[in-house]
Scaffold this active site. Structure first.
Site, short mmCIF file in Angstrom:
data_model
loop_
_atom_site.label_atom_id
_atom_site.label_comp_id
_atom_site.label_asym_id
_atom_site.label_seq_id
_atom_site.Cartn_x
_atom_site.Cartn_y
_atom_site.Cartn_z
N ARG A 46 -23.56 3.87 8.18
CA ARG A 46 -24.91 3.61 7.66
C ARG A 46 -25.97 4.53 8.22
O ARG A 46 -27.07 4.60 7.71
CB ARG A 46 -25.30 2.16 8.00
N LYS A 145 -7.97 -4.91 15.29
CA LYS A 145 -8.31 -6.04 16.15
C LYS A 145 -9.76 -5.94 16.64
O LYS A 145 -10.30 -4.84 16.61
CB LYS A 145 -7.32 -6.15 17.32
N HIS A 175 -1.79 -1.65 18.13
CA HIS A 175 -1.35 -0.26 18.35
C HIS A 175 -0.21 -0.16 19.36
O HIS A 175 0.49 0.83 19.40
CB HIS A 175 -2.53 0.65 18.70
N LYS A 179 3.67 2.49 19.84
CA LYS A 179 4.00 3.35 20.99
C LYS A 179 5.48 3.70 20.96
O LYS A 179 6.33 2.86 20.67
CB LYS A 179 3.62 2.66 22.30
N GLU A 213 -4.90 -1.13 33.81
CA GLU A 213 -5.79 0.00 33.51
C GLU A 213 -6.72 0.25 34.69
O GLU A 213 -7.23 -0.70 35.29
CB GLU A 213 -6.66 -0.33 32.29
N ASP A 232 -8.35 -9.75 24.44
CA ASP A 232 -8.28 -8.30 24.23
C ASP A 232 -6.85 -7.77 24.37
O ASP A 232 -6.47 -6.84 23.68
CB ASP A 232 -9.20 -7.63 25.27
N HIS A 237 -1.26 -7.45 22.49
CA HIS A 237 -0.34 -6.43 23.01
C HIS A 237 0.77 -7.03 23.88
O HIS A 237 1.95 -6.73 23.68
CB HIS A 237 -1.10 -5.39 23.85
N LYS A 337 -8.27 -4.82 34.07
CA LYS A 337 -9.06 -3.58 34.14
C LYS A 337 -9.40 -3.32 35.60
O LYS A 337 -9.38 -4.22 36.42
CB LYS A 337 -10.33 -3.72 33.31
C1 BG6 Z 1 -7.21 -1.95 23.30
C2 BG6 Z 1 -8.15 -2.78 24.11
O1 BG6 Z 1 -6.61 -2.72 22.29
O2 BG6 Z 1 -6.18 -1.43 24.14
C3 BG6 Z 1 -8.74 -1.96 25.25
O3 BG6 Z 1 -9.19 -3.26 23.29
C4 BG6 Z 1 -7.64 -1.31 26.06
O4 BG6 Z 1 -9.55 -2.77 26.09
C5 BG6 Z 1 -6.66 -0.57 25.16
O5 BG6 Z 1 -8.25 -0.40 26.96
C6 BG6 Z 1 -5.48 -0.08 25.94
O6 BG6 Z 1 -4.69 0.71 25.10
P1 BG6 Z 1 -3.86 1.94 25.67
O7 BG6 Z 1 -3.09 2.44 24.50
O8 BG6 Z 1 -4.85 2.92 26.21
O9 BG6 Z 1 -2.99 1.36 26.75
#
Ligand code: BG6
Length: 486
Positions: A46, A145, A175, A179, A213, A232, A237, A337
């Site tokens: 937008r 998501k 996602h 992988k 992470e 999240d 995942h 995190k």
């Molecule tokens: C995302 C989350 O789906 O996956 C993020 O919203 C996270 O918070 C990320 O950092 C991690 O993905 P990857 O592929 O970097 O391990």
């Protein structure tokens, strides 16, 4: 298999995901000379003026995410010609005229609508696509998501999107399923006879799945504060990884064969009780600390943070799967995190040998352990016991290692690239079905409700560590340790 002509329309086309993942993934297919001559990418937003202006943003925000070894100016130029910016308000039905004008008609062209928008917009966008005639039985819709906030909202999304698109047109992205190593896990389990007979409660003592992470929330506070680690990462995942580890052999790789088996796992997860909620779930939030030697602020002091936030940045859960194959085997899942390291791995620990014939002192016995590494280095490690050279019979753990990068020199594919390709080819195996999504939400919902009622705050942990001590105690009660803390 060559791709058929397509138009890919990305709602949220100017956003972070589009710049960091989707456009670089499509560039990579351009580099591989995989895109049909007329294929186009329509980025919807937008706030940008026109395509020329948008391409400046792409240059600045998407180009840096293309690996150096695949960047070629001529390919980039060709790629940019496919991109068109469509400035419109996706909530305004009248605005869809611009998109109708921009898209080539089906059925000759496959139309894909990628909804990289907040879930609150899914239903509106789908209705508007339908009203404008863009949603046809040939088109596909990709849902990014978060797919809901809880079970009720996930059901609502399934219901609303399902009114416009049939289940075979809906691609719900996780996602992690794209992988490389996740698919290698399928190859390992179902392409070899070696592991399958051992892949059960008789031989496996426990399973750990970790996604850690070093990163904090960065500039995603607005989203993260309403989400937290459970929504999240765990609901999607981690549970998807657990499904791939635990599912029965599907009869084929077709989408429903695989998704039926994953669904059975989700339905077999032991439901929480008030006792297990208190004992088997740990919620944490990072305080300030050092990550890689750099001082970082605590979650409550991050930019735009709520200074009294109770949002969790860490969650660890112990669960079990109530089936003949898995009964009694603990599955420990954790994610956080600002942890001590960035890694994602699945650890399968086998049982102790029933009786040792080795009496020599100084032997250090360890159970066999299979580590499936998703990142940073993709590979498999299998710990075995071996004899140390020389006199006597002293045993020591050794590691068999398979590094996928070194073993296969073929170019790697990023998760989003593989998943986008699957969307364009209409392959649903690596996407979540509506019933899977709901089963995953149904299982985590008692945790959300428990946290809402609970007076306690998330347990603080220092940034740059492996999370709250309570998480070590959770696994420690079973006489075990998290792999990185062993
Ligand atoms: C995302 C989350 O789906 O996956 C993020 O919203 C996270 O918070 C990320 O950092 C991690 O993905 P990857 O592929 O970097 O391990």
């Amino acid at each position: 298999m060559a791709l058929e002509e397509f138009d890919l329309a990305i709602f949220g086309g100017t956003g972070d995901l589009s710049m960091r993942k989707l456009l670089p993934a499509m560039y990579s297919r351009e580099f591989a000379e995989d895109l049909p001559a007329g294929a186009r990418i329509l980025c919807i937003g937008r706030h940008v003026g026109d395509t020329a202006e948008f391409l400046k943003q792409v240059e600045k925000d998407a180009k840096p995410h293309i690996p150096r070894e695949t960047f070629k100016a001529a390919v980039w130029e060709r790629f940019c010609k496919r991109i068109q910016y469509v400035g419109m308000d996706a909530t305004d039905p009248a605005a869809y005229k611009a998109l109708v004008d921009a898209m080539r008609p089906e059925p000759e062209i496959t139309n894909v609508f990628y909804l990289a928008t907040p879930p609150a917009l899914f239903s509106k966008v789908c209705n508007n696509l339908s009203a404008s005639g863009l949603a046809t039985p040939n088109s596909r819709v990709v849902l990014e998501k978060p797919l809901g906030h809880d079970l009720a909202s996930a059901k609502q999304i399934n219901l609303e999107v399902g009114k416009i698109f049939s289940e075979t047109q809906i691609f719900r992205i996780d996602h992690y399923l794209g992988k490389e190593t996740v698919q290698n896990l399928l190859a390992l389990r179902f392409g070899n006879v070696l592991f399958e007979p051992l892949w059960r409660r008789e031989w496996i003592s426990d399973v750990q799945i970790t996604i850690a992470e070093e990163l904090g929330v960065g500039n995603r506070m607005g989203y993260y504060e309403t989400s937290g680690a459970l929504r999240d990462m765990l609901q999607n995942h981690l549970l998807q990884l657990l499904c791939i580890v635990a599912m029965e052999p599907p009869t084929s790789m077709t989408s429903d064969a695989v998704r039926d088996e994953k669904l059975k796992v989700l339905h077999s997860l032991k439901p929480f009780t008030p006792v297990t909620l208190a004992q088997n779930v740990v919620r944490g939030q990072y305080r300030s600390g050092h990550v890689n030697g750099v001082a970082v602020p605590g979650y409550r002091k991050e930019k735009d943070a709520n200074p009294t936030s109770r949002t969790e940045t860490y969650v660890a859960v112990k669960t079990e799967i109530d089936t003949w194959r898995w009964a009694g085997v603990p599955f420990y899942l954790r994610t956080g995190k600002r942890m001590a390291d960035s890694l994602a791995e699945i650890v399968i620990r086998f049982k102790k040998i029933p009786h040792s014939i080795f009496t020599q002192p100084n032997s250090s016995f360890e159970e066999n352990c299979l580590v499936i590494r998703l990142q940073p280095d993709e590979g498999l490690h299998l710990n075995l016991m071996a004899k140390t050279p020389g006199d006597g019979m002293r045993l020591k753990p050794v590691e068999l290692e398979l590094n996928f990068l070194e073993s296969f020199k073929a170019p790697r594919m990023e998760a989003y690239e593989r998943l986008l390709l699957d969307v364009l080819r209409g392959r649903l195996t690596l996407f979540m079905r509506s019933d899977e999504l709901e089963a995953a939400w149904a299982w985590v919902e008692p945790i959300l409700e428990y946290w809402e009622q609970e007076e306690n705050e998330p347990i603080p942990y220092n940034a740059g560590t492996w999370g709250p001590a309570a998480a070590s105690a959770l696994i420690g009660r079973d006489g075990l340790q998290w792999r990185e803390e062993a």
